[in-house]
Design an enzyme around this catalytic site. Structure first.
Site, mmCIF file in Angstrom:
data_model
loop_
_atom_site.group_PDB
_atom_site.id
_atom_site.type_symbol
_atom_site.label_atom_id
_atom_site.label_comp_id
_atom_site.label_asym_id
_atom_site.label_seq_id
_atom_site.Cartn_x
_atom_site.Cartn_y
_atom_site.Cartn_z
ATOM 1 N N GLY A 189 0.813 -1.209 0.000
ATOM 2 C CA GLY A 189 0.000 0.000 0.000
ATOM 3 C C GLY A 189 0.849 1.262 0.000
ATOM 4 N N VAL A 191 1.859 3.543 2.112
ATOM 5 C CA VAL A 191 2.850 3.915 3.129
ATOM 6 C C VAL A 191 3.629 2.712 3.642
ATOM 7 C CG1 VAL A 191 1.566 5.957 3.817
ATOM 8 C CG2 VAL A 191 1.141 3.790 5.008
ATOM 9 N N LYS A 192 3.617 1.606 2.899
ATOM 10 C CA LYS A 192 4.411 0.451 3.294
ATOM 11 C C LYS A 192 5.874 0.641 2.853
ATOM 12 C CE LYS A 192 1.071 -1.854 5.238
ATOM 13 N NZ LYS A 192 -0.064 -0.950 5.058
ATOM 14 N N THR A 193 6.745 -0.217 3.376
ATOM 15 C CA THR A 193 8.174 -0.073 3.063
ATOM 16 C C THR A 193 8.429 -0.188 1.562
ATOM 17 O OG1 THR A 193 8.419 -2.422 3.576
ATOM 18 C CG2 THR A 193 8.993 -0.861 5.305
ATOM 19 N N LEU A 194 7.711 -1.068 0.901
ATOM 20 C CA LEU A 194 7.728 -1.173 -0.555
ATOM 21 C C LEU A 194 6.322 -0.870 -1.038
ATOM 22 C CD1 LEU A 194 9.306 -2.151 -3.168
ATOM 23 C CD2 LEU A 194 8.181 -4.351 -2.787
#
Length: 376
Positions: A189, A191-194
């Site tokens: 999504g 704001v995830k790390t990837l």
């Protein structure tokens, strides 16, 4: 906090923000020019990139982390009337995936220091109706249920990991998803790390699970998109969803994954900056993500008078959040309520600090200065 001059565009004004490297726009433009936006070669290239990065045999890319959980539970055979042990301290999407399968949640406690399930939490929650355990890798920290794995297997209880926070993290010497003892689900999504803008993936345990997951994500159809294009018919072999990952989103993920080593270093350094800056603040209890093995997704603390502190920080432009209100207290899930003393206390104290790659160490120190003042 009169010396602060926050602006809406300041990095600390948001709890999380997407981070783009520049190649994403070129990748999107190439897909748009191709005229093929659904599942296709770019999606499959992204799947291969994930497979190589994680060190696994296969990865199935899907439309979201929630879709990954839904499909993984279905692949594990979870259906109507089954019970799934899940921590109440998670995003509601975890529980909604259980409900989407017709199963019911059995809420469990978590370790107050890590906000993750422990083997004893699982054993305490087990009932004769339990068919799966769904640990949540809070903040990016791996969950190790190896002590009870044999017992779960003897009871025919599957493990489906919600690793939405934990892409890139390690359990022991391997990446989360490569342990072979769980169906692991990731979120890509905003704001995830990837990030893929929106997307997710699941790591199957064997080729049969991979094939089933691929059928489910494309409405239960047995043939691939390329095969259907060359045929006058196709076969629908079971229940399915429209949950494939578009080539537009996959192009973003492909541009992102090449930069993951730098991302990992930046997030670890930001987390360590917070730890050092809060070391002498006795009112603050930091949620431990095991930063040596994890790629932190967030920085969570427990504070007294959380609602007052939250309001004070938001009023001064500090983008704090609350991850998460306990699910067993939510109206939608109230029928499965059970007393969870530790979780309910955590729910009154949890506060997440701004945490993303656009932040500098100076930004983190500004946040902790504001937090000290709010606590006073």
């Amino acid at each position: 906090m009169s010396d602060l001059n926050p602006m809406a565009t300041a990095p600390y004004a948001q709890n999380g923000r997407p981070f783009l490297y520049g190649g994403e726009l070129e990748g999107i433009a190439q897909v748009l020019a191709s005229g093929q936006y659904g599942h296709g070669d770019v999606t499959e290239r992204f799947e291969r990139a994930l497979t190589g990065f994680l060190g696994v045999e296969d990865v199935v890319a899907v439309a979201s982390g929630t879709a990954a959980l839904h499909i993984a539970l279905a692949v594990a055979g979870i259906g109507r009337g089954d019970e799934v042990i899940v921590p109440s301290m998670t995003f509601c999407a975890t529980v909604q995936a259980i409900r989407a399968c017709g199963a019911r949640p059995r809420f469990a406690e978590v370790d107050p220091d890590t906000l993750c399930l422990r083997p004893q939490d699982v054993m305490e929650a087990l009932t004769p109706h339990t068919r799966a355990v769904l640990p949540v890798l809070y903040g990016g920290r791996a969950v190790d249920l190896s002590d009870i794995r044999n017992e779960l297997e003897q009871r025919k209880i599957a493990i489906v990991e919600d690793a939405a926070h934990a892409f890139g993290s390690h359990r022991g010497t391997v990446r989360v998803g490569a342990t072979g003892d769980a169906l692991t689900c990731f979120s890509f999504g905003p704001v995830k790390t990837l990030t893929c803008g929106q997307g997710g993936a699941l790591v199957p345990r064997n080729p049969e699970q991979a094939a089933q997951a691929r059928r489910i994500r494309l409405l239960g159809m047995a043939e691939s998109s390329a095969e259907r294009a060359c045929s006058t018919t196709y076969h629908v072999e079971g229940v399915g969803l429209r949950a494939h990952l578009s080539q537009i989103n996959a192009a973003i993920g492909l541009a992102q994954i090449a930069h993951f080593p730098a991302l990992e270093a930046q997030r670890k350094e930001l987390w360590r900056t917070y730890v050092a800056a809060l070391d002498d603040v006795r009112e603050v209890r930091l949620v431990d993500v095991d930063v040596h093995r994890s790629v932190p997704t967030l920085c969570a603390v427990r504070v007294p008078e959380r609602d007052r502190v939250f309001a004070a920080l938001r009023a001064h432009g500090i983008g704090v959040g609350t991850h998460y209100p306990p699910n067993h207290l939510q109206p939608a899930f109230h029928r499965w309520w059970r007393p969870l003393i530790a979780t309910e206390q955590i729910g009154k104290e949890i506060l997440t600090l701004p945490f993303h790659q656009k932040m500098t160490s100076q930004d983190a120190r500004l946040v902790t200065t504001a937090l000290r003042e709010a606590l006073r």
